[in-house]
Design an enzyme around this catalytic site. Structure first.
Site, PDB file in Angstrom:
ATOM      1  N   LYS A 166      36.580  44.216  48.938  1.00 19.16           N
ATOM      2  CA  LYS A 166      37.754  43.553  49.503  1.00 19.16           C
ATOM      3  C   LYS A 166      37.954  43.888  50.972  1.00 19.16           C
ATOM      4  O   LYS A 166      37.825  45.035  51.381  1.00 19.16           O
ATOM      5  CB  LYS A 166      39.009  44.011  48.751  1.00 19.16           C
ATOM      6  CG  LYS A 166      39.074  43.527  47.333  1.00 19.16           C
ATOM      7  CD  LYS A 166      39.674  42.156  47.241  1.00 19.16           C
ATOM      8  CE  LYS A 166      39.701  41.707  45.780  1.00 19.16           C
ATOM      9  NZ  LYS A 166      40.058  40.281  45.670  1.00 19.16           N
ATOM     10  N   ARG A 224      31.893  30.827  48.089  1.00 20.11           N
ATOM     11  CA  ARG A 224      32.915  30.723  47.039  1.00 20.11           C
ATOM     12  C   ARG A 224      34.320  30.634  47.623  1.00 20.11           C
ATOM     13  O   ARG A 224      34.685  31.418  48.501  1.00 20.11           O
ATOM     14  CB  ARG A 224      32.857  31.944  46.118  1.00 20.11           C
ATOM     15  CG  ARG A 224      31.565  32.066  45.376  1.00 20.11           C
ATOM     16  CD  ARG A 224      31.501  31.059  44.257  1.00 20.11           C
ATOM     17  NE  ARG A 224      30.276  31.255  43.474  1.00 20.11           N
ATOM     18  CZ  ARG A 224      30.012  30.599  42.356  1.00 20.11           C
ATOM     19  NH1 ARG A 224      30.858  29.709  41.890  1.00 20.11           N
ATOM     20  NH2 ARG A 224      28.903  30.825  41.714  1.00 20.11           N
ATOM     21  N   GLU A 240      44.224  45.445  45.080  1.00 19.06           N
ATOM     22  CA  GLU A 240      44.148  44.641  46.302  1.00 19.06           C
ATOM     23  C   GLU A 240      45.432  44.689  47.117  1.00 19.06           C
ATOM     24  O   GLU A 240      45.401  44.750  48.346  1.00 19.06           O
ATOM     25  CB  GLU A 240      43.830  43.199  45.904  1.00 19.06           C
ATOM     26  CG  GLU A 240      43.807  42.189  47.024  1.00 19.06           C
ATOM     27  CD  GLU A 240      43.387  40.824  46.500  1.00 19.06           C
ATOM     28  OE1 GLU A 240      42.473  40.755  45.649  1.00 19.06           O
ATOM     29  OE2 GLU A 240      43.982  39.820  46.911  1.00 19.06           O
ATOM     30  N   HIS A 259      42.673  44.038  32.148  1.00 19.05           N
ATOM     31  CA  HIS A 259      41.329  44.046  32.725  1.00 19.05           C
ATOM     32  C   HIS A 259      41.423  44.170  34.239  1.00 19.05           C
ATOM     33  O   HIS A 259      42.244  43.530  34.878  1.00 19.05           O
ATOM     34  CB  HIS A 259      40.582  42.763  32.350  1.00 19.05           C
ATOM     35  CG  HIS A 259      39.398  42.503  33.223  1.00 19.05           C
ATOM     36  ND1 HIS A 259      38.247  43.257  33.148  1.00 19.05           N
ATOM     37  CD2 HIS A 259      39.191  41.613  34.217  1.00 19.05           C
ATOM     38  CE1 HIS A 259      37.388  42.817  34.058  1.00 19.05           C
ATOM     39  NE2 HIS A 259      37.940  41.825  34.735  1.00 19.05           N
ATOM     40  N   GLY A 277      36.781  37.236  28.829  1.00 22.53           N
ATOM     41  CA  GLY A 277      37.602  36.030  28.700  1.00 22.53           C
ATOM     42  C   GLY A 277      36.862  34.751  28.976  1.00 22.53           C
ATOM     43  O   GLY A 277      36.733  33.900  28.105  1.00 22.53           O
ATOM     44  N   HIS A 285      27.754  39.938  38.069  1.00 16.81           N
ATOM     45  CA  HIS A 285      27.669  39.325  39.401  1.00 16.81           C
ATOM     46  C   HIS A 285      26.272  38.868  39.739  1.00 16.81           C
ATOM     47  O   HIS A 285      26.045  38.279  40.781  1.00 16.81           O
ATOM     48  CB  HIS A 285      28.184  40.303  40.452  1.00 16.81           C
ATOM     49  CG  HIS A 285      29.613  40.665  40.206  1.00 16.81           C
ATOM     50  ND1 HIS A 285      29.977  41.783  39.492  1.00 16.81           N
ATOM     51  CD2 HIS A 285      30.754  40.034  40.526  1.00 16.81           C
ATOM     52  CE1 HIS A 285      31.293  41.819  39.396  1.00 16.81           C
ATOM     53  NE2 HIS A 285      31.783  40.785  40.012  1.00 16.81           N
ATOM     54  N   GLU A 337      38.208  30.146  28.082  1.00 18.61           N
ATOM     55  CA  GLU A 337      38.941  29.669  29.271  1.00 18.61           C
ATOM     56  C   GLU A 337      38.392  28.389  29.919  1.00 18.61           C
ATOM     57  O   GLU A 337      38.501  28.231  31.140  1.00 18.61           O
ATOM     58  CB  GLU A 337      39.031  30.783  30.332  1.00 18.61           C
ATOM     59  CG  GLU A 337      39.640  32.086  29.822  1.00 18.61           C
ATOM     60  CD  GLU A 337      39.667  33.204  30.881  1.00 18.61           C
ATOM     61  OE1 GLU A 337      39.707  32.902  32.087  1.00 18.61           O
ATOM     62  OE2 GLU A 337      39.673  34.393  30.469  1.00 18.61           O
TER      63      GLU A 337
END
Ligand SMILES: Nc1nc2c(c(=O)[nH]1)N[C@@H](CNc1ccc(C(=O)N[C@@H](CCC(=O)N[C@@H](CCC(=O)N[C@@H](CCC(=O)O)C(=O)O)C(=O)O)C(=O)O)cc1)CN2
Ligand SMILES: [Zn+2]
Length: 773
Positions: A122, A530, A620, A656, A447, A709, A499
């Site tokens: 981040k 992205r 974050e 999560h 999920g 990833h 989902e």
């Protein structure tokens, strides 16, 4: 004497393109559908269109007002490339004539068959992710300025004198991690003296190309770090003392977005840099004493919010500028941060409610706000009409229907501590085990299952009106059937519905909650190609109807195994939306939490026995300054507990977390009081289990055992080793087996194989683990 700094500027602009042109070109190139020359041509077209647009909006095309802030992938990667700071494992990549070849550049960003890419993490407290340079005690540096020089020349050819932007040396080194093998006391900042000569050479090269101003970004000055503040202050003084020496270089602007530089301002001001940018939205307005330090320099006042999408309060900003007027300090107007965090243009949103649209300011509108305020700074009173118009809009916003709803506020005000409290864990654990009867080391996923092209295309057709609501629902039900079938076949213990109905884990909820709206083209880069479309949280939040119950119930109707309900938590919903700025975040968080609480109750009533509330963004939003962190964690934890605490003891609450290092906030994670916490761990080979062990974490934990990833399929043996490591540090009775995160960006082929290996590994460890008690 340097040429004057322009009166108005921005410190960065979105790179992805108004219709995600860069995203599309990158993905076409990566998939082999576009050649390198075409990609370069498209990138150049985007850069030139940006310069033309910014000129139309009022920035001086010849006066260094336009930042050359483009990047094909990431600005930190670009600076690493300029310095030749390429880890050893990439040493053989071709580097011709000082310009790293395209494929080499993308290999650093994305890895290849034999090499992991640079780590991604981040960028300050934003939802943007940068690539982490790896710096060792002896890593060589070599200047490779080709791309920067090309940008300058290409702009000049098109008629613009732009301002090159580079990450400054202090921030670059603070954001880097120590390369593998460096000694325990080494920190990349130790290499400052080795990078400064390259920065100095770069300045000389740029001067030779006619560049008059260069921008060094130093956002790290607005944060606290593990290194002592004095150490960083000394580095700032040394770095800019050295770079600003002499006269054979362009003038230097140093930016400090995302907060206040605090005591680093004095260190910076004591050097010969020509201009200093301050974030006056997040950071403090400097005192007269601080202002006096800037004597002889330009103060670039970041008064227009680069992080949010609300029209500026021009009157307040003008008053701030008035207060900054100081003899001997030139004043220039700017955004608080780069505009890379906001979408391009509100003009692209004709479908948005006109009232809401009138409150908004995206990147292009913010450039206008900057130029209007610059006119005010030069001639107070000159733009009184614009200022009055902005105040009128703000007044309308405050009074508009839906912005303040008495029933929502009353409900939040009536909350008591017991509304954030569940029954004691031992009681919950027994009740849940009685209902669920799960084996040791239960297996589950996080999920989402792969979002197939079919699902996305069905959603796009429904939006266009070429697919009916019923047709869409049927397509999603087919997908849920497939996901449930697959998990049963693989032998998972706790299932998910996958989902497929969610375009994004935040936007989906925003589309169903009152107080939110969503955009059509408001894309913002998250990393590389992205993007996300952050939702607009403009009013008091309430839930009109169940949001997830029909999908979860449908999935549960297909199986006897428990299906986990799946919600996004209040902090993450705030972090990944553009949130109203007229009340504290903590108040907005409680409103979102109450809406989720309603959903938790409805899920429970419909027979859902396990409910997961995701908080990947908990870390974050952690304030960059230590002094502010405790207060944040307090309200963040309370919001989660308000959302989840109405669940009965037999209902198992999961959470999560991913996308960050969570060691620093383990106590807060414990404070969430979730029955089970799944947490990203595979990429860091289970490091987090040490933090959990040291903390004495006493409830269920699922440290991720499959790095989602990458398309790589982990072997069962590899997963087994990770699991063994986990159960050495955490009692096996507490451990869950799951991937690092959701599978939505992966393909079914690799997912099926990886999940099969995951279940095999769990069975193997189950067979060998001793069951305590
Ligand atoms: N908000 C948010 N932040 C986050 C994450 C996250 O999941 N959400 N994850 C972390 C990492 N960040 C990520 C951010 C984006 C993506 C991502 O995959 N984004 C997709 C877009 C996802 C999306 O919104 N999809 C929509 C719309 C997709 C789209 O482009 N549709 C086409 C048409 C589709 C077709 O016909 O196939 C179009 O509009 O042109 C949907 O599924 O409905 C992308 O850039 O490609 C992944 C990770 C941290 N921050
Ligand atoms: Zn995740």
């Amino acid at each position: 004497m340097s040429v004057p700094f322009p009166r108005s500027t921005i410190i960065g602009y979105p790179r992805i393109g108004p219709r995600r042109e860069l995203k599309k070109a990158l993905e076409a190139y990566w998939s082999g559908q576009m050649d390198g020359e075409s990609l370069e041509r498209e990138a150049r077209r985007i850069r030139e269109a940006t310069y033309a647009r910014l000129t139309d909006l009022g920035l001086d095309p010849h006066g260094s007002a336009i930042p050359a802030s483009f990047s094909l992938y990431d600005q930190v990667l670009d600076t690493a490339v300029v310095l030749g700071a390429v880890p050893d494992r990439f040493a053989d990549l071709p580097d011709g004539d000082g310009v790293l070849d395209l494929d080499a550049y993308f290999t650093l960003a994305r890895g290849d068959a034999g090499r992991p890419p640079l780590e991604m993490t981040k960028w300050f407290d934003t939802n943007y992710h940068y690539l982490v340079p790896e710096i060792g005690e002896h890593s060589p540096f070599t200047l490779s300025a080709g791309t920067l020089l090309r940008d300058v020349d290409e702009a000049a050819e098109a008629g613009y004198r732009v301002r090159p932007t580079v990450i400054g040396p202090v921030t670059f080194l603070l954001l880097s991690k120590a390369a593998h093998g460096a000694g325990p006391s080494f920190s990349p900042l130790d290499r400052l003296d080795d990078v400064l000569p390259l920065y100095a050479d770069l300045l000389r090269l740029l001067a030779g190309r006619g560049v008059r101003w260069v921008q060094f970004d130093e956002p790290a000055l607005a944060a606290d770090w593990a290194l002592p503040e004095e150490r960083i202050r000394e580095a700032v003084g040394r770095a800019y003392g050295r770079l600003a020496e002499g006269t054979e270089h362009p003038a230097i602007l140093v930016t400090t977005p995302y907060g206040s530089p605090g005591t680093h301002l004095a260190a910076l001001a004591a050097t010969g840099v020509d201009a200093v940018h301050l974030d006056l939205v997040r950071g403090a307005v400097p005192s007269p004493a601080d202002l006096a330090l800037l004597w002889g320099k330009t103060l670039v006042a970041g008064v227009v919010d680069g992080r949010n999408v609300w029209k500026a309060d021009l009157r307040a900003a003008a008053a701030t500028l008035d207060a900054l007027r100081t003899d001997g300090v030139a004043l220039s107007v700017a955004t608080s941060t780069s505009l890379q965090h906001v979408p391009h243009d509100t003009g692209a949103e004709p479908a948005l409610d006109t009232r809401l649209r009138s409150w908004l300011s995206f990147a292009d509108q913010k450039v206008r706000e900057v130029t209007v305020l610059a006119q005010h700074a030069a001639h107070p009173g000159a733009v009184e009409r614009d200022i009055a118009a902005a105040s009128r809009v703000l007044g309308e916003r405050t009074g508009a229907r839906g912005v303040a709803r008495p029933e929502v506020r009353a409900r939040a005000a009536a909350l008591t501590p017991s509304d954030a409290e569940r029954r004691p864990y031992p009681e919950r654990r027994a009740a849940q085990q009685a209902v669920l009867g799960l084996p040791l080391l239960p297996t589950t996923t996080i999920g989402s299952f792969p979002q197939t092209a079919d699902v996305r295309s069905a959603r796009a057709r429904k939006a266009k009106g070429t697919l009916s609501e019923g047709g869409y629902e049927a397509a999603l039900q087919d997908e849920i059937r497939r996901v449930i079938g697959l998990q049963e076949e693989l032998g998972f213990d706790v299932l998910v519905h996958g989902e497929p109905e969610r375009n994004d884990m935040v936007q989906y909820f925003a589309e169903h909650l009152e107080g939110f709206d969503v955009t059509q083209h408001g894309w913002v880069q998250s990393y590389g190609s992205r993007c996300t479309r952050p939702s607009l949280l403009w009013g008091d939040v309430a839930r009109a109807a169940p949001m997830t119950v029909p999908w979860t119930s449908f999935a549960q109707s297909l199986t006897d195994k428990p299906v986990k309900g799946m919600l996004t938590g209040p902090v993450t919903i705030l972090a990944w939306s553009f949130v109203r700025n007229d009340q504290p975040l903590a108040e907005t968080a409680v409103q979102v939490a109450l809406a989720l609480r309603d959903e938790v109750e409805d899920l429970e009533r419909s027979g859902t026995r396990i409910i997961q509330v995701d908080e990947p963004a908990l870390r974050e939003l952690l304030p960059l300054r230590r002094a502010e962190q405790a207060a944040y964690l307090d309200w963040a934890v309370r919001a989660f507990r308000v959302a989840t605490s109405s669940a009965g003891p037999a209902t198992q609450i999961h959470t999560h977390l991913c996308y960050s290092e969570f060691g620093a906030v383990i106590s807060a994670i414990d404070g969430l009081d979730a029955d089970v916490t799944s947490i990203e761990a595979a990429r860091s080979r289970m490091e987090v289990v040490h933090d959990l062990e040291d903390h004495g974490f006493g409830r269920g934990v699922g440290p991720g055992v499959y790095d989602i990833h990458s398309p790589r399929v982990p072997e069962a043996e590899e997963i087994r080793v990770l699991l063994q490591r986990a159960v050495r540090h955490i009692p096996a009775a507490q451990v869950w087996v799951n991937p690092d995160c959701g599978l939505k960006t992966r393909g079914y082929r690799e997912v099926e194989e990886s999940l099969r290996n995951l279940v095999d590994a769990a069975r193997a460890v189950r067979a060998s683990a001793s069951i305590p008690g």
